[in-house]
Design an enzyme around this catalytic site. Sequence first.
Site, short mmCIF file in Angstrom:
data_model
loop_
_atom_site.label_atom_id
_atom_site.label_comp_id
_atom_site.label_asym_id
_atom_site.label_seq_id
_atom_site.Cartn_x
_atom_site.Cartn_y
_atom_site.Cartn_z
N GLU A 78 0.87 -1.17 0.00
CA GLU A 78 0.00 0.00 0.00
C GLU A 78 0.90 1.22 0.00
OE1 GLU A 78 -3.67 2.03 2.51
OE2 GLU A 78 -2.12 0.92 3.61
N ARG A 109 -4.07 9.42 2.17
CA ARG A 109 -5.01 9.51 3.28
C ARG A 109 -5.13 10.93 3.83
NH1 ARG A 109 -7.86 6.07 3.12
NH2 ARG A 109 -6.84 4.23 3.99
N HIS A 170 -12.76 4.79 8.81
CA HIS A 170 -11.94 4.49 9.97
C HIS A 170 -12.56 5.13 11.22
CE1 HIS A 170 -9.34 4.35 6.42
NE2 HIS A 170 -8.60 3.48 7.07
N LYS A 197 -13.69 -1.27 2.96
CA LYS A 197 -12.78 -1.42 4.09
C LYS A 197 -13.34 -0.66 5.30
CE LYS A 197 -8.25 -0.22 5.93
NZ LYS A 197 -7.06 0.66 5.76
N ARG A 235 -7.12 -9.64 12.15
CA ARG A 235 -6.25 -9.70 10.97
C ARG A 235 -5.89 -11.14 10.60
NH1 ARG A 235 -4.35 -4.23 10.35
NH2 ARG A 235 -5.30 -3.02 12.04
#
Length: 276
Positions: A78, A109, A170, A197, A235
């Site tokens: 990423e 971001r 987020h 996401k 995860r």
Amino acid sequence: VRARATTPGWRASSSSDRRPARPAGDHVESGRVSVPMNRLRQAIDLSSSGAAVVVPITDHESDAEVAALAAAGADSVELRIDRFADDSATSVIDRARRAGDLAVLATVRIPNEGGEWGRSEVDRSDLFRSILGHVDAIDVELAALGDDGPIREVVLEAKAAGVAVVVSAHDFAGTPGVDELTRLHADAIEAGADIVKLATTAHDRDALRRLATVLVATDHPSAFVAMGDLGPTSRVFFPALGSVLTYAHGGRHQLPGQLDVASTAELLDRFAPPSS
């Protein structure tokens, strides 16, 4: 090197042959996944766990360090462009080209979603447009898609170019309830997400249960991760529930809840559900 379970419609790949046989830009159903047919899609389909391991990097890592990430089990990098020392399109494209066989996810971001981008949305959209031909996926925030602004246009252009669109949200304070998580998920799909996401902070096991409840209820490609001390559970085990991306660190950019890439890849393979 991580073990792979070949999915029907794919051929095994070597280090010099990582792109799928179908042209990039095709959207093809394979199980739960319907994302553009490119290296990220291939990594998801061929993973024994059903999830691609993504490692954030900037322009500080050497080519040798990126190669070591691949050897340790990473499927994708990423590019955290908001943290690049040189975030010019030329620099980003050069970094993408030097990612080797790894899929490339590009993220710029914004601050209220945990990023460091300090310029305008027009500048951000222009940067995304400049790199679309050199990446497999982009990550844009759901919060940036609430109107007809420049980032929404980038989503349309990415889709036309066969670049997968990850729409993310987020929450660094906690984990919302199931109803709110479901709403966020639905809003991201409506905004054009190929992959949704959701990353939230888990203070207790109930938070993990709420995330898992929403994850198992959807057939849309999704990546759910928890941040904080309980993050590693999500995860490693959320891919068994259908999460198609999981994030690990390569040593430089560790976030709460992330495991290192080698441990992540090894645990995913160990606990991967049997192939159907």
